[in-house]
Design a protein around this motif. Structure first.
Motif, PDB file in Angstrom:
ATOM      1  N   PHE A 119       5.318   2.996  -3.161  1.00 42.04           N
ATOM      2  CA  PHE A 119       5.264   3.663  -4.463  1.00 42.04           C
ATOM      3  C   PHE A 119       6.628   3.705  -5.153  1.00 42.04           C
ATOM      4  O   PHE A 119       6.725   3.653  -6.363  1.00 42.04           O
ATOM      5  N   ASN A 174       4.277   6.926  -9.911  1.00 44.34           N
ATOM      6  CA  ASN A 174       4.504   6.279  -8.611  1.00 44.34           C
ATOM      7  C   ASN A 174       5.606   6.989  -7.842  1.00 44.34           C
ATOM      8  O   ASN A 174       5.525   7.128  -6.614  1.00 44.34           O
ATOM      9  N   GLU A 234       0.807  -1.222   0.000  1.00 46.95           N
ATOM     10  CA  GLU A 234       0.000   0.000   0.000  1.00 46.95           C
ATOM     11  C   GLU A 234       0.842   1.273   0.000  1.00 46.95           C
ATOM     12  O   GLU A 234       0.353   2.344  -0.345  1.00 46.95           O
ATOM     13  N   THR A 235       2.072   1.179   0.422  1.00 48.62           N
ATOM     14  CA  THR A 235       2.880   2.388   0.548  1.00 48.62           C
ATOM     15  C   THR A 235       4.152   2.330  -0.299  1.00 48.62           C
ATOM     16  O   THR A 235       4.941   3.260  -0.287  1.00 48.62           O
ATOM     17  N   ASN A 289      -4.349  11.349  -6.044  1.00 47.74           N
ATOM     18  CA  ASN A 289      -5.309  10.322  -6.437  1.00 47.74           C
ATOM     19  C   ASN A 289      -4.606   9.022  -6.778  1.00 47.74           C
ATOM     20  O   ASN A 289      -3.381   8.940  -6.788  1.00 47.74           O
ATOM     21  N   ASP A 290      -5.433   8.026  -7.059  1.00 50.16           N
ATOM     22  CA  ASP A 290      -4.926   6.719  -7.450  1.00 50.16           C
ATOM     23  C   ASP A 290      -4.104   6.820  -8.751  1.00 50.16           C
ATOM     24  O   ASP A 290      -4.531   7.465  -9.720  1.00 50.16           O
ATOM     25  N   VAL A 291      -2.938   6.179  -8.738  1.00 51.14           N
ATOM     26  CA  VAL A 291      -2.033   6.257  -9.892  1.00 51.14           C
ATOM     27  C   VAL A 291      -2.712   5.829 -11.199  1.00 51.14           C
ATOM     28  O   VAL A 291      -2.598   6.503 -12.231  1.00 51.14           O
ATOM     29  N   ASP A 292      -3.436   4.730 -11.160  1.00 57.38           N
ATOM     30  CA  ASP A 292      -4.067   4.238 -12.386  1.00 57.38           C
ATOM     31  C   ASP A 292      -5.095   5.230 -12.934  1.00 57.38           C
ATOM     32  O   ASP A 292      -5.223   5.414 -14.144  1.00 57.38           O
ATOM     33  N   LYS A 293      -5.823   5.852 -12.025  1.00 60.76           N
ATOM     34  CA  LYS A 293      -6.856   6.807 -12.435  1.00 60.76           C
ATOM     35  C   LYS A 293      -6.210   8.052 -13.079  1.00 60.76           C
ATOM     36  O   LYS A 293      -6.667   8.548 -14.104  1.00 60.76           O
ATOM     37  N   ASP A 301       2.581  -5.895 -11.258  1.00 62.52           N
ATOM     38  CA  ASP A 301       1.859  -6.171 -10.011  1.00 62.52           C
ATOM     39  C   ASP A 301       2.181  -7.555  -9.463  1.00 62.52           C
ATOM     40  O   ASP A 301       2.306  -7.735  -8.256  1.00 62.52           O
ATOM     41  N   LYS A 306       4.252  10.085  -6.437  1.00 63.57           N
ATOM     42  CA  LYS A 306       3.344   9.743  -5.334  1.00 63.57           C
ATOM     43  C   LYS A 306       4.145   9.410  -4.074  1.00 63.57           C
ATOM     44  O   LYS A 306       3.699   9.669  -2.952  1.00 63.57           O
ATOM     45  N   ASP A 355      -3.377  15.141 -12.142  1.00 60.04           N
ATOM     46  CA  ASP A 355      -3.836  14.792 -10.799  1.00 60.04           C
ATOM     47  C   ASP A 355      -4.694  15.924 -10.221  1.00 60.04           C
ATOM     48  O   ASP A 355      -5.734  15.669  -9.597  1.00 60.04           O
TER      49      ASP A 355
END
Lengths: 305, 305, 305, 305
Positions: B163, D170, B160-161, D180-184, B183, D173, D122
């Motif tokens: 990145f 990433n 989760e962290t 926000n979410d990276v994929d979004k 992933d 981030k 973002d």
């Protein structure tokens, strides 16, 4: 010791006939004049016996191998506070990189990259009354050999073309980690690099880094055991520029190379070995020298790992 | 072995009362929950005897120490062609630097920085049918211990962290040096980092890197002697991020640390030692762990140099 | 032109009472002796009228503003082949970075960082018979002012402490992009930086970069229109070290600053403006100088964008 | 405007027959399918007249030119506090460098390198209810053209191969500068890059950055005058990756290129011009596009300098 002799002879013959993929160093013009056919090796064991093959008696420019000698003398004189001026970390960058020096605010990564060796020379210039004479005297005593000398031509050649070393030294001085005049420090540095020794002289000299009592043949202590081990540790992690990991991986001994094509390596409990072949691989280390040592430590299973 | 026992006990007491200048790692939230008072050590000698002190039986997150295990399995499966994917050079840069990876066109400097360990995980994902299960099975056999396990919470916490690890893995994939789905590779990587072991389990497990025949207690060969020596060489030059030189200089043994506060070190001819204390120095290595090992190898004069 | 007068006076008063967040440059010891209260500005319009406020008649060390003059003379003498020696790209790095120079193989990013200005000085040393005298003569003619002179003290001060510039120059020479002796080039460079001029003299001098016919008041052509435009373009993208984008964003004019606290800016169709306040912001540009110009171009809506 | 017509036609013919030294971009597979013979240009003047030549009506992938549109909308919504998230300095490094981002702690150098544009996306993902729909609506209004659309195929193609952008996002981030979410965020980013427009549509759209009242043809204000000038300033210093200085030097106008081979340039007081030719020079900018604009501004002497 018989087996070392045999293995050295076998390995020498095998490597001699291998195609040399290296190239002779030409950035110091004077070095380009050496015949690339030269190939010699010599081993000295802790019982003070020496055995050599090929051009093991011919003197050549030891170049950066001298960095062990300047480090040794500076360490002897300064003790642990030497490490306030220079670090003991591998650099992970080509040997003349200025970028890292900037990030590290003028403290060189280790005493075996040019930047670090120049700082070591600055320490010696501060400590020694007549740096060039006194250092030569030290080398001669450690080697028990009064024929050891600088090569004026090589020293001059480096002085005239060593703009990167002038850049390095001025850059470090801008961080106040050079205390003496730049020209004086570099003059001394270029002379230390110009030392000429043969493989035999090298393997005998560096016995002081083995369990041979860490002393000269006259019995004078060079370094304490703990200091000698630390010098070996730095050689292992930093002795081959950005190929140090590869040398540890393939050869498995602390060592140091020079652009003259020489390499010395230390087995702390047993021997010192020196090899010379002028053609260098792309990382600046002797192509056949590394090959020879790899085959030698494989055959003798004498890696420290 | 008596003297090792005594020296460990003396050293343990001495270091225990030293002020801990380190700080516990908090970048993986789950690791922040461990009590910083924990301190344990364990030695296993090549005659298969183990002796521990302090919290030597308590399991903790071994984190990057697991990189030796993933490297070992990948090396075993791929042989020397593994080195086409990852190099064996010290990085000379902080452990998560992307800059060097760019210069090196996606080939990580060594298998012990995150970038390199992620490539190693990619190799294993390609090779193993059920990476997480198969790798755990391998660890359990090497350790001769079926209680070894992942910690789901820690693995999730990193996922989760993490990145920067996602950045690294995508960056390497852009150079085509990751073959599987990002992933999937990182899921496996985070699990390997979450392995939990005690000091005792660690010192027993890594005996396979000593002259203890390089095999598991069931007698299955883990690595050949030459391969084990090479893993030790990489540990010596690269095991402590940009403090690898310092560890070689002060301790003088091949070793590997993890941000959970564990360190293991290998004396190739004699023993494997593990120590655990969660507070880290600014370079990310256990403060008391390094101090303990420095004092231990000084007292036993067991540096490999 | 009345409105420019009024706006300059209003802006001057407003900025004068603003708290100065800058710090005076001290890396050149001699510069540290200037009173930080000095604040002056001057505008010269293409109809050759000049109006000044505050300490607009006091001479100060123009430092890097002189880089426009050395560039101009070198460009005039070499034409477009000058760009084989120095590029026209913003550096994106602090003004004395060696790293980029390494990546770019000794070709400086632009003539306004130190590295580039040193190469420009090397070009002039090759071209001019008596570099210092001839360059001064050029400056005096462009300025139509025979009182313009070097400051010996500042030049000496820089020479004694300018180790980074010695590093830069030697480094570039190692790439063969310095043709003359390093000491000779830097001696000239330090003198050019030591030029002293007042705001009035500056605003009058640099009118040759506006539509004022690109010539000296004696009618001698300094640059062609196309060349002047190109110099302006380089000033816009590179004139403020790694704050060039910010200056374009906030002020919107080509300009150049010096660590003496001076700034000049050009509105190609209308005027040249000079401002002086010795305290610098963290990026090395005059704090009040930038504020003054931002307010001035906002009030006059005279950004080129 | 007659002279602009003539000069465009003459310049077009001249450049058309010039040998194209560029290469078509292939890193986004879908872009490789465009015929490299395409060549078109269009000018729109502040009196709202448009004149085009060659393939000026053919839509192509505008790629990074869309970064002006995302910046404009984000600036409009956030005002000056936008600059807390992204800087306005030229990067001086190749367009996808991660190194600088590390030194700058996750704040991209400017909104026109990928890192900066991703942060801008973002911001928009946070601000817009339906980012893709709302942004498209904004583009259509500014362009006064409802045929403007995304290209699904190109967006998908980038998503499947855009590992560097995943690495960048990433990495940023990890510094907490992506909310926000990276994929979004990247899904939105890839769609914005996939916008398709013709030269005519481009030259008409970006008139809002000239003195044409900074508004859409419906009269809705896009940006304030001061904001538009600032966007132009950023285009001038940062619009062409590490060739921004060269473009300012040779062309002398604020502009922005895309790897689809399009370029737009702004003369703040007079016109917006767009050109398209798919083959790129080594720095990633259209070879013939840059040549065309250089010749055009020389012939019309319409550099802003």
């Amino acid at each position: 010791m018989k087996s070392y002799h045999e293995i050295i002879e076998t390995t020498y013959k095998e490597v001699k006939k291998t195609k040399d993929k290296g190239k002779i160093a030409t950035y110091i013009p004077e070095l380009g004049n050496v015949s690339s056919d030269n190939f010699g090796a010599s081993i000295s064991t802790i019982d003070d016996k020496t055995f050599g093959v090929g051009n093991c008696d011919e003197k050549f420019s030891i170049q950066s191998i001298s960095k062990i000698l300047t480090l040794t003398l500076a360490y002897k004189l300064e003790g642990e506070k030497l490490w306030e001026r220079v670090d003991v970390e591998p650099s992970g960058n080509p040997f003349n990189s200025l970028q890292q020096l900037d990030a590290d605010k003028g403290k060189p990564r280790n005493p075996f990259i040019n930047a670090g060796a120049i700082v070591i020379c600055d320490v010696l210039v501060s400590r020694l009354e007549n740096p060039k004479e006194d250092f030569l005297k030290f080398c001669r005593e450690v080697a028990d050999n009064d024929t050891i000398n600088y090569c004026e031509k090589v020293a001059q050649s480096e002085k005239e073309t060593g703009f990167r070393n002038f850049a390095l030294c001025n850059f470090i001085k801008s961080f106040d980690n050079i205390k003496n005049d730049v020209d004086k420090v570099l003059d001394f540095y270029f002379y230390t690099c110009s030392l000429e020794m043969s493989c035999k002289e090298l393997s005998e000299t560096f016995l002081y880094l083995t369990e041979d009592n860490f002393s000269t043949c006259k019995g004078n202590r060079v370094l304490s055991k703990s200091e000698a081990k630390r010098v070996n540790a730095i050689m292992l992690t930093c002795g081959f520029y950005d190929e140090s990991g590869e040398f540890a991986f393939r050869v498995g001994l602390p060592g140091k190379s020079g652009v003259g094509g020489g390499i010395i390596a230390i087995h702390p409990n047993e021997y010192c070995i020196a090899v010379w072949s002028p053609k260098l691989n792309p990382k600046g280390n002797s192509y056949k020298g590394m090959l020879f040592l790899e085959k030698f430590t494989s055959a003798t299973t004498s890696s420290i790992f």
